[in-house]
Design an enzyme around this catalytic site. Structure first.
Site, short mmCIF file in Angstrom:
data_model
loop_
_atom_site.label_atom_id
_atom_site.label_comp_id
_atom_site.label_asym_id
_atom_site.label_seq_id
_atom_site.Cartn_x
_atom_site.Cartn_y
_atom_site.Cartn_z
CG ASP A 84 -1.82 -1.11 1.39
OD1 ASP A 84 -1.67 -2.08 0.64
OD2 ASP A 84 -2.70 -1.05 2.27
CD1 TRP A 94 0.80 -3.59 8.54
CD2 TRP A 94 -0.94 -3.92 9.90
NE1 TRP A 94 0.92 -4.85 9.06
CE2 TRP A 94 -0.13 -5.09 9.90
CE3 TRP A 94 -2.09 -3.91 10.68
CZ2 TRP A 94 -0.45 -6.22 10.65
CZ3 TRP A 94 -2.41 -5.04 11.43
CH2 TRP A 94 -1.59 -6.19 11.41
#
Length: 612
Positions: free
Chosen positions: A85, A144
């Protein structure tokens, strides 16, 4: 140029009409199912023992040359190992910044840190040391996805998702140690992390990806969206919104921003404004400056979410009421998760940002691998970022946004070859040659079908669907037609990018834009699909496509960016000087004219470590 007989020379591209091919396919599937059942019980696996679908003896024997060829020339990529990502893209003190999910030690997911790179122009990148890594109990399983907010000249904050040892998720804070540093090299985590845990009713591993969506200047309050789901309802994707003044204390708003049933977990949620008319029509608007737009009726808001159930990015256009914390779609039939996608292929976890330098909005999305982990380990890297794209409202249709490669990509164009007025007869291919190597190129093409031919067709393939109708090999009245890239000479390897036109009994036309990966490689340990969807083509418009081929990545844009399709291709023969480009027309009812085809060789970009 002379068209070639596709039926006699290239049966894999399509030698039979659609219905007969489907009947044959059904017979083959039935035979395969029967054989599978025999092997299933003969091997004693009916007890439920898991069986690896890709056996070791079926793995393709990749050579070092093949694997080295797959590394891209002008896409953003890591120097080595794994990425996914994009996070916190922004422009800061003369540098574009991109943070990204990164395993710095291995070429597969795990031990996720925030990688960090900077650029002056969005295409040449210098990689910096890791910004933050998993070193506390609340993020030991990974640091994350999240976002960066420039609060002031003296404060830059990072919000990120942390995963505990048991993968419970929380929202956490880090701050730039020296905001005067244009490279933002050092970050310090907040001592009292986590700053947010999932609220009551939300499962502890369904709470992630914080992102700012609005700044209330009158109250000095930031609105932060977090993606989640509610399985106590109907597997409902939801967007939660928190208010904060200092990024340490947060208040959850009592109503969800928006929700859609039966679509599952929402990741990487975003809300951003797009101008629909007026002086800002061809420019972007900063989320934090939208209140300065004098006429709010000239602005719509896009709500986007990445669907964890299927790994696609969906968006919808609607109206955002930040005070009432409500986003409402213009059309409920194409709500988030059931309607529009940015890209029909391998493009996920996208993030946009406002570029103050050129007054534009730019979107990043990551492109994963579809080969085996063993192959990724052998080549030493995995995944990359898609070409940065500009985002604008499509004023012609009023129903979608346009995503298009940023203008800086055109600066990579080198030698150009033009073709025009090529008639592609029914069931034929035409090779485009004499322009050099065909594995790092930019193609712009326009096709037409005569008005008389369209009017003469009574009805054609009203039930067509890119993913389930057989791909480029299946022939219909008005398609498929387009280009074959990364093709070998006999077309046993190729990736087809094409249009397929359906016509209803009432005379209405529906255009499908598809990308067929099923013959992209002779290797049998990779995922190969047909992807795509419908795309608006207005009266008087040609069928226009742009294709960026960069070794193992193909990004295709239809109709000025109304839709796109991204594929990974791992050819075994169509590499280096053996790669070819063909035009093709597999329609049974019409000839197609390639009015214009332009092909540029593309230069490579810098993508390596920053030299301090």
């Amino acid at each position: 140029m002379d068209a070639q007989d596709i039926e006699s020379r290239h049966p894999l591209i399509g030698a039979r009409p659609r219905r007969r091919a489907l009947r044959s396919l059904s017979i083959l599937l039935a035979a395969a199912l029967l054989l599978g059942l025999v092997l299933f019980y003969a091997n004693g696996t009916g007890s439920g023992t898991a069986v690896d679908p890709v056996r070791v003896d079926n793995e393709f024997p990749w050579t070092n040359d093949m694997l080295a060829w797959q590394r891209c020339g002008f896409h953003f990529r890591t120097v080595r190992n794994y990425m996914n990502d994009p996070s916190g893209p922004m422009y800061y003190k003369g540098w574009y910044h991109l943070f990204y999910q990164h395993n710095k030690d291995f070429a597969y997911w795990g031990n996720i840190t925030w990688g960090h790179a900077v650029s002056r122009d969005l295409i040449n990148w210098q990689h910096l040391p890791v910004a933050v890594g998993p070193d506390h109990w609340y993020d030991i399983s990974g640091v994350w996805t999240g976002s960066i907010i420039v609060v002031s000249e003296d404060r830059v904050v990072m919000l990120f998702t942390g995963g505990t040892k048991s993968f419970d998720q929380s929202i956490n804070l880090a701050e730039a140690a020296d905001p005067s540093d244009p490279l933002l090299l050092k970050w310090i985590k907040y001592d009292n992390n986590p700053i947010l845990w999932p609220p009551p009713g939300i499962v502890r591993d369904d709470f992630r990806d914080p992102n700012p969506i609005w700044y209330n200047a009158s109250e000095s309050t930031y609105h932060i969206v977090v993606g989640s789901k509610n399985d106590s309802l109907q597997h409902t994707g939801i967007a939660l919104v928190y208010l904060t003044k200092d990024f340490k204390k947060f208040d959850l708003l009592p109503t969800v921003l928006h929700s859609v049933d039966k679509v599952g977990m929402w990741e990487c949620v975003e809300v951003y404004p797009v101008a629909t008319t007026g002086p800002l029509l061809h420019k972007a608007i900063d989320n934090f400056d939208v209140d300065r737009v004098l006429d709010r009726s000239t602005v719509k808001h896009v709500l986007k979410a990445s669907m964890n159930d299927e790994w696609h990015d969906y968006y919808a256009i609607g109206t955002f009421d930040p005070i009432g914390n409500k986003w409402t779609p213009d059309d409920e039939t194409v709500d988030v998760g059931i309607g529009l996608r940015y890209d029909w292929g391998k493009f996920y976890a996208s993030r946009t940002f406002f570029d103050p330098l050129k007054q534009r909005r730019i979107i990043w999305g990551y492109i994963g691998e579809v080969d085996s982990q063993k192959a990724d380990i052998a080549k030493g890297w995995a995944s990359l970022q898609g070409i940065p794209r500009s985002v604008l409202y499509d004023v012609k249709t009023g129903t979608n946004v346009l995503t298009w490669p940023i203008e800086e990509m055109e600066g990579l164009r080198m030698a150009r070859k033009d073709f025009s007025g090529i008639k592609i007869k029914k069931g034929s291919t035409v090779e485009l040659s004499d322009f050099g190597d065909a594995f790092q190129i930019d193609i712009e093409a326009e096709f037409t079908i005569s008005k008389e031919a369209l009017e003469a067709t009574i009805e054609a393939d009203v039930g067509y669907n890119c993913s389930s109708s057989g791909g480029a090999a299946i022939r219909g009245t008005l398609g498929p037609f387009g280009l074959l890239v990364l093709a070998n000479q006999d077309l046993t390897e190729n990736t087809a990018t094409y249009f397929y036109v359906s016509k209803g009994i009432d005379g209405s036309l529906i255009t499908h834009f598809c990308q067929d990966e099923t013959r992209s490689s002779k290797a049998n340990d990779i995922v190969k699909r047909v992807v795509g969807g419908t795309v608006p083509v207005l009266d008087g418009e040609t069928f226009a496509v742009r294709i960026l081929v960069d070794h193992s990545v193909i990004e295709s844009f239809a109709m000025g960016g109304r839709t796109s399709a991204t594929s990974r291709a791992y050819p075994t023969e169509a590499i280096n000087s053996a790669a070819r480009v063909f035009l093709f027309n597999n329609a049974t009812g019409v000839d197609v004219i390639a009015e214009s085809v332009k092909i540029w060789q593309m230069n490579s970009t810098y993508n390596d470590f920053y030299h301090f």
